[in-house]
Motif scaffolding. Structure first.
Motif, PDB file in Angstrom:
ATOM      1  N   ASP A 152      -8.521   4.017 -10.805  1.00  0.00           N
ATOM      2  CA  ASP A 152      -8.556   2.973  -9.623  1.00  0.00           C
ATOM      3  C   ASP A 152      -8.271   1.269 -10.027  1.00  0.00           C
TER       4      ASP A 152
ATOM      5  N   SER B 227      -2.018   5.334 -10.540  1.00  0.00           N
ATOM      6  CA  SER B 227      -3.076   4.012  -9.380  1.00  0.00           C
ATOM      7  C   SER B 227      -2.814   3.495  -7.844  1.00  0.00           C
ATOM      8  N   LYS B 228      -3.101   3.206  -7.098  1.00  0.00           N
ATOM      9  CA  LYS B 228      -2.214   2.323  -6.177  1.00  0.00           C
ATOM     10  C   LYS B 228      -2.597   1.188  -6.673  1.00  0.00           C
TER      11      LYS B 228
ATOM     12  N   GLY C  67      -5.011  -0.898  -1.606  1.00  0.00           N
ATOM     13  CA  GLY C  67      -5.557  -0.423  -0.937  1.00  0.00           C
ATOM     14  C   GLY C  67      -5.641   0.910  -1.870  1.00  0.00           C
ATOM     15  N   LYS C  68      -6.441   1.531  -0.779  1.00  0.00           N
ATOM     16  CA  LYS C  68      -6.952   2.847  -1.631  1.00  0.00           C
ATOM     17  C   LYS C  68      -6.342   4.489  -1.541  1.00  0.00           C
ATOM     18  N   ILE C  69      -6.106   5.096  -2.366  1.00  0.00           N
ATOM     19  CA  ILE C  69      -5.892   6.211  -2.525  1.00  0.00           C
ATOM     20  C   ILE C  69      -5.691   6.953  -0.847  1.00  0.00           C
ATOM     21  N   ASP C  70      -4.632   7.205  -0.437  1.00  0.00           N
ATOM     22  CA  ASP C  70      -4.468   8.394   0.837  1.00  0.00           C
ATOM     23  C   ASP C  70      -3.693   9.659   0.717  1.00  0.00           C
TER      24      ASP C  70
ATOM     25  N   ASP D 148       0.636  -1.403   0.481  1.00  0.00           N
ATOM     26  CA  ASP D 148      -0.230   0.004   0.104  1.00  0.00           C
ATOM     27  C   ASP D 148       0.926   1.150  -0.251  1.00  0.00           C
TER      28      ASP D 148
END
Length: 317
Positions: A182, A154-155, A158-161, A121
């Motif tokens: 995404d 893009s990651k 995990g999600k964008i932080d 992540d």
């Protein structure tokens, strides 16, 4: 944010210089090619031109991995696929748990290597439709007019932080024009299948992109290669972020936009270095076979590029 560029080559210089000059952030370059480091020291920076014009010196900080003592927030990795494992092993003492890493290298295979050193992540993937030429040590040429840079991010997991959002903001300020996705694998493969047409075919026939697009059969060739690649991706459950038709159309628009550009694979080929075809056409062919689909044209093109590499030895005989 502070950035450390691993690989002061064509794209490493492009990202680092644009971040330094346009986003006004601190950038350090990590390099292992001694002539490159020495030339930068001798001339007081890196020579930068755009489309062969307005060459000037941009002062930069450049170090070997062993000499570097800094602590960037984000590493940006641009190495050739074949060199990456050794590079990361040499740089490993510089990596820390709080750091993130971004890479937009050509081909596929690099994220698995990077993931051996960074949490999943903390890895940001990217693709760059940005043409750049390394003329020699400490000498780079940005191809295309200002504002023509295009890239996706893009990651890896995990999600964008907050850190990823800050990186994207810096890339926007640097005028690299990032677009968020995404769909990590769909983003990556969309660039790979494009390179599997333009890079490989231009390399085999030693063509600039503008010369390549003059051939009236290019659209038919591209369609055949794209259809095979898309079929393989669909069988693997990967939905590309571009449609088949958009990819086919992009060959013409990008080739005209960068008509004097030799793709990066040709730059390696013409300088006697191994190409990354195994990580581009070869990757597509491997993906297909893993899902009971044979990409015959991509397998053939992979062999053709390797044959062209082998035949270089006879040109000087």
């Amino acid at each position: 944010m502070k950035y450390g560029i691993i690989g002061a080559g064509a794209m490493g210089y492009r990202y680092g210089v644009m971040l330094q000059e346009n986003a006004a952030v601190e950038v350090d370059f990590i390099e292992t090619w001694t002539p490159n480091i020495q030339m930068v020291h001798d001339q007081g920076g890196v020579k930068v031109a755009r489309d062969h014009a307005n060459q000037h010196i941009v002062p930069i900080n450049i170090y070997t991995p062993e000499d570097y003592t800094g602590h960037p927030d984000v590493w940006i990795v641009f190495k050739k696929q074949m060199q990456l494992a050794d590079e990361l092993k040499r740089d490993a003492p510089l990596f820390h748990d709080d750091q993130y890493v971004f890479s937009a290298m050509n081909g596929m295979g690099h994220f698995e290597k990077i993931a051996a050193y960074f949490p999943a992540d903390h890895i940001i993937g990217g693709t760059a439709m940005i043409a750049t030429v390394l003329n020699g040590p400490g000498d780079v040429d940005f191809m295309g007019p200002k504002g023509s840079e295009a890239m996706h991010m893009s990651k890896y997991a995990g999600k964008i932080d907050d850190t990823t959002t800050a990186v994207m903001a810096d890339f926007k300020a640097a005028q690299l024009n990032p677009i968020w996705s995404d769909n990590f694998m769909g983003m990556c493969l969309s660039k790979v299948v494009f390179n599997a047409v333009t890079n490989s075919l231009c390399t085999m026939f030693e063509l600039q992109m503008g010369q390549f697009i003059e051939y009236p059969g290019v659209k038919a060739m591209a369609t055949q290669l794209f259809n095979e690649a898309y079929d393989a991706c669909e069988r693997a459950g990967i939905k590309l972020i571009e449609t088949r038709q958009a990819e086919i159309d992009s060959v013409e628009t990008v080739s005209h936009a960068y008509k004097y550009h030799y793709p990066s694979m040709y730059q390696d080929f013409s300088n006697g270095r191994p190409t990354e075809v195994d990580y581009i056409n070869g990757y597509i062919a491997k993906l297909g076979r893993e899902h009971d689909y044979v990409c015959r044209v991509h397998e053939f093109v992979t062999h053709e590029v390797h044959l062209a590499e082998m035949m270089r030895q006879y040109k000087h005989a």
